[in-house]
Design a protein around this motif. Structure first.
Motif, PDB file in Angstrom:
ATOM      1  N   LEU A 260       0.870  -1.159   0.014  1.00 10.64           N
ATOM      2  CA  LEU A 260      -0.173  -0.056  -0.119  1.00 10.64           C
ATOM      3  C   LEU A 260       0.677   1.321  -0.043  1.00 10.64           C
ATOM      4  N   SER A 261       1.970   1.179   0.733  1.00 10.82           N
ATOM      5  CA  SER A 261       2.787   2.339   0.704  1.00 10.82           C
ATOM      6  C   SER A 261       3.161   2.450  -0.607  1.00 10.82           C
ATOM      7  N   ALA A 262       3.687   1.491  -1.339  1.00  8.92           N
ATOM      8  CA  ALA A 262       4.212   1.748  -2.796  1.00  8.92           C
ATOM      9  C   ALA A 262       3.015   2.167  -3.635  1.00  8.92           C
ATOM     10  N   ALA A 263       1.868   1.796  -3.402  1.00  9.04           N
ATOM     11  CA  ALA A 263       0.732   2.126  -4.398  1.00  9.04           C
ATOM     12  C   ALA A 263       0.580   3.761  -3.941  1.00  9.04           C
ATOM     13  N   LEU A 264       0.400   4.039  -2.889  1.00 13.47           N
ATOM     14  CA  LEU A 264       0.378   5.552  -2.600  1.00 13.47           C
ATOM     15  C   LEU A 264       1.456   6.352  -3.049  1.00 13.47           C
ATOM     16  N   THR A 265       2.394   5.969  -3.146  1.00 10.92           N
ATOM     17  CA  THR A 265       3.762   6.642  -3.711  1.00 10.92           C
ATOM     18  C   THR A 265       3.612   6.952  -5.383  1.00 10.92           C
ATOM     19  N   LEU A 266       3.091   5.884  -5.721  1.00  8.54           N
ATOM     20  CA  LEU A 266       2.975   5.602  -7.349  1.00  8.54           C
ATOM     21  C   LEU A 266       1.708   6.497  -7.867  1.00  8.54           C
ATOM     22  N   GLY A 267       0.681   6.548  -6.850  1.00  8.72           N
ATOM     23  CA  GLY A 267      -0.467   7.352  -7.174  1.00  8.72           C
ATOM     24  C   GLY A 267      -0.210   8.859  -7.056  1.00  8.72           C
ATOM     25  N   ARG A 268       0.690   9.085  -6.066  1.00 14.04           N
ATOM     26  CA  ARG A 268       1.094  10.617  -6.049  1.00 14.04           C
ATOM     27  C   ARG A 268       1.835  11.051  -7.367  1.00 14.04           C
ATOM     28  N   ALA A 269       2.356   9.998  -7.807  1.00 15.23           N
ATOM     29  CA  ALA A 269       3.632  10.199  -9.013  1.00 15.23           C
ATOM     30  C   ALA A 269       2.612  10.364 -10.436  1.00 15.23           C
ATOM     31  N   ARG A 270       1.285  10.226 -10.065  1.00 20.75           N
ATOM     32  CA  ARG A 270       0.472  10.065 -11.255  1.00 20.75           C
ATOM     33  C   ARG A 270       0.483   8.876 -12.181  1.00 20.75           C
ATOM     34  N   ARG A 271       0.774   7.830 -11.442  1.00 19.51           N
ATOM     35  CA  ARG A 271       0.845   6.716 -12.372  1.00 19.51           C
ATOM     36  C   ARG A 271      -0.669   5.723 -11.934  1.00 19.51           C
ATOM     37  N   SER A 272      -0.878   4.982 -12.955  1.00 24.40           N
ATOM     38  CA  SER A 272      -1.949   4.286 -12.737  1.00 24.40           C
ATOM     39  C   SER A 272      -1.709   2.832 -11.825  1.00 24.40           C
ATOM     40  N   VAL A 273      -2.524   2.484 -10.907  1.00 20.93           N
ATOM     41  CA  VAL A 273      -1.656   1.565 -10.275  1.00 20.93           C
ATOM     42  C   VAL A 273      -3.014   0.700  -9.493  1.00 20.93           C
ATOM     43  N   LEU A 274      -2.608  -0.749  -9.505  1.00 20.86           N
ATOM     44  CA  LEU A 274      -3.785  -1.611  -8.859  1.00 20.86           C
ATOM     45  C   LEU A 274      -2.885  -2.543  -7.945  1.00 20.86           C
ATOM     46  N   VAL A 275      -3.549  -2.556  -6.721  1.00 22.74           N
ATOM     47  CA  VAL A 275      -3.164  -3.458  -5.563  1.00 22.74           C
ATOM     48  C   VAL A 275      -4.121  -4.763  -5.602  1.00 22.74           C
ATOM     49  N   ILE A 276      -3.421  -5.668  -5.921  1.00 23.60           N
ATOM     50  CA  ILE A 276      -4.256  -6.919  -5.653  1.00 23.60           C
ATOM     51  C   ILE A 276      -3.881  -7.872  -4.194  1.00 23.60           C
ATOM     52  N   ASP A 277      -4.930  -7.830  -3.486  1.00 26.86           N
ATOM     53  CA  ASP A 277      -4.704  -8.217  -2.024  1.00 26.86           C
ATOM     54  C   ASP A 277      -5.602  -9.707  -1.835  1.00 26.86           C
ATOM     55  N   ALA A 278      -4.896 -10.523  -1.257  1.00 24.04           N
ATOM     56  CA  ALA A 278      -5.434 -11.720  -0.992  1.00 24.04           C
ATOM     57  C   ALA A 278      -6.300 -11.599   0.441  1.00 24.04           C
ATOM     58  N   GLY A 279      -5.903 -10.552   1.134  1.00 27.34           N
ATOM     59  CA  GLY A 279      -6.534 -10.455   2.552  1.00 27.34           C
ATOM     60  C   GLY A 279      -6.148 -11.324   3.348  1.00 27.34           C
ATOM     61  N   GLU A 280      -4.590 -11.537   3.589  1.00 31.49           N
ATOM     62  CA  GLU A 280      -4.122 -12.433   4.552  1.00 31.49           C
ATOM     63  C   GLU A 280      -2.937 -11.784   5.050  1.00 31.49           C
ATOM     64  N   PRO A 281      -3.105 -10.954   5.955  1.00 29.87           N
ATOM     65  CA  PRO A 281      -1.965  -9.905   6.415  1.00 29.87           C
ATOM     66  C   PRO A 281      -1.329 -10.982   7.756  1.00 29.87           C
ATOM     67  N   ARG A 282      -0.020 -11.048   7.740  1.00 24.05           N
ATOM     68  CA  ARG A 282       0.627 -11.741   8.536  1.00 24.05           C
ATOM     69  C   ARG A 282       0.532 -11.309  10.178  1.00 24.05           C
ATOM     70  N   ASN A 283       0.168 -10.059  10.256  1.00 24.96           N
ATOM     71  CA  ASN A 283       0.161  -9.680  11.545  1.00 24.96           C
ATOM     72  C   ASN A 283      -1.243  -9.594  11.978  1.00 24.96           C
ATOM     73  N   ALA A 284      -2.370 -10.428  11.273  1.00 24.23           N
ATOM     74  CA  ALA A 284      -3.672 -10.192  11.448  1.00 24.23           C
ATOM     75  C   ALA A 284      -3.918 -10.649  13.175  1.00 24.23           C
ATOM     76  N   PRO A 285      -3.347 -11.602  13.674  1.00 22.42           N
ATOM     77  CA  PRO A 285      -3.878 -11.942  15.046  1.00 22.42           C
ATOM     78  C   PRO A 285      -3.198 -11.135  16.211  1.00 22.42           C
ATOM     79  N   ALA A 286      -2.350 -10.065  15.817  1.00 22.97           N
ATOM     80  CA  ALA A 286      -1.898  -9.188  16.824  1.00 22.97           C
ATOM     81  C   ALA A 286      -3.073  -8.145  17.114  1.00 22.97           C
ATOM     82  N   ASP A 287      -2.978  -7.607  18.596  1.00 26.96           N
ATOM     83  CA  ASP A 287      -3.912  -6.727  18.993  1.00 26.96           C
ATOM     84  C   ASP A 287      -3.368  -5.380  18.405  1.00 26.96           C
ATOM     85  N   GLY A 288      -2.092  -5.120  18.094  1.00 29.33           N
ATOM     86  CA  GLY A 288      -2.024  -3.738  17.487  1.00 29.33           C
ATOM     87  C   GLY A 288      -0.589  -3.826  17.092  1.00 29.33           C
ATOM     88  N   ILE A 289      -0.196  -2.689  16.243  1.00 33.09           N
ATOM     89  CA  ILE A 289       0.925  -2.465  15.645  1.00 33.09           C
ATOM     90  C   ILE A 289       1.854  -1.570  16.540  1.00 33.09           C
TER      91      ILE A 289
END
Length: 345
Positions: free
Chosen positions: A37-66
């Motif tokens: 997402l950080s890469a996509a944000l940077t590319l969007g601000r650089a006026r690039r067309s960008v698509l993020v494909i996300d399977a929805g399996e973040p490694r830190n999902a079980p954690a209470d907080g970051i």
């Protein structure tokens, strides 16, 4: 889940639609964690067309907080990602739920990425931010407590279990080092030798000097009372009380799409001890395959969350520079061709 934004309202380049009905983006990012997402944000601000494909399996999902993420300390992992997707959309970026199941280089340049729903998209450049998989030791009940009282990183979780009875499960040559490290967060630390090599005389002395108990024998199971970790049961039946357990996991890069693109993993080591695998890349994330970058834990297994976000920004900047060079060369060639045609006319 799919968030679609045209990308035209803020000056960003819009995705093109190929004859086959497949949309073509400047960049497709596989993986919607902090790095992607950080890469996509940077590319969007650089006026690039960008698509993020996300399977929805973040490694830190079980954690209470970051943690150790300046300005977002203690935020829920899901909240951080939701905010990130909103910010990407603000600059015309798109995110789509689903899994990228194939990737191929196109004869005319760029890549074609297939999704698990049968659809496909095209991209001038690819960024893989697919993360890694934690390999847990085979101890009964361990996986069910992962991300709760079963932890791995002192900088991610040490403060939350400070002063508690902390066990360190030995699985390799780094066990003594890990026990000594966690001693910073509690005076009550126990090293369960388990399958690690037995400490030598000097190591025993170092552990004793820091007041760290050593328990020999293999651990058979995790003891839980009222949905809380309360101890570790040894193979012989003895139970050693503890409130948190440190488990060094094997950190293996997710191999999705690697074979399709001609990429392989290399062994990651700490102090000469193998701890997992990663995709090799230069400091910007560029891989040996032209047009393919990596960012986050897929290439830096021990990187914490904020480091992954930084890597995403760095890779995005390199990708934008690469696309700029390609576009400049094409413009120069077109200008020369136009001048040549005018001369012969």
């Amino acid at each position: 889940m799919t968030d679609k934004v045209s990308g035209n309202g803020n000056g960003q380049a819009a995705a093109r639609t190929e004859a086959a009905g497949e949309r073509r983006f400047d960049v497709v990012v596989v993986g919607g964690g902090a790095a992607g997402l950080s890469a996509a944000l940077t590319l969007g601000r650089a006026r690039r067309s960008v698509l993020v494909i996300d399977a929805g399996e973040p490694r830190n999902a079980p954690a209470d907080g970051i943690h150790n993420y300046l300005g977002r300390e203690g935020a829920k992992p899901a909240e951080l990602l939701a905010t990130g997707r909103e910010e990407v959309a603000r600059y015309g970026g798109e995110t789509t739920g689903g899994r990228a199941v194939s990737a191929a280089r196109l004869d005319g340049g760029g890549f074609r990425v297939g999704l698990d729903d049968g659809s496909a998209v095209r991209a001038e450049r690819l960024l893989l931010a697919t993360g890694l998989v934690d390999g847990l030791p085979e101890v009964r009940g361990l996986a069910e407590r992962w991300g709760r009282e079963v932890l791995h990183c002192p900088y991610c979780h040490g403060w939350e279990v400070r002063g508690q009875a902390i066990g360190v499960l030995g699985t390799g040559p780094l066990a003594v080092h890990q026990a000594l490290m966690w001693r910073q967060w509690s005076e009550d630390v126990t090293l369960f030798v388990h399958t690690a090599p037995e400490p030598d005389e000097e190591q025993y002395e170092r552990l004793a000097a820091r007041g760290i108990a050593v328990v020999e024998g293999e651990v058979a199971a995790v003891e839980v009372t009222d949905d809380r970790l309360t101890g570790m049961a040894l193979a012989g039946g003895r139970v050693i009380p503890c409130q948190a357990l440190v488990v060094p996991t094997r950190l293996d890069a997710r191999t999705d799409l690697l074979a399709d693109l001609g990429l392989t993993t290399v062994e990651q080591e700490i102090g000469g001890v193998p701890i997992g695998t990663r995709v090799d890349a230069d400091p910007t994330g560029a891989t040996a395959v032209p047009g393919v970058w990596v960012a986050g834990n897929v290439t830096a297994p021990v990187e914490i969350l904020i480091g992954g976000a930084t890597a995403g920004v760095r890779a995005a900047a390199a990708i934008n520079a690469d696309l700029t060079e390609q576009e400049t060369l094409a413009a120069v060639a077109a200008r020369r061709a136009s001048a040549g045609a005018a001369t012969t006319a």
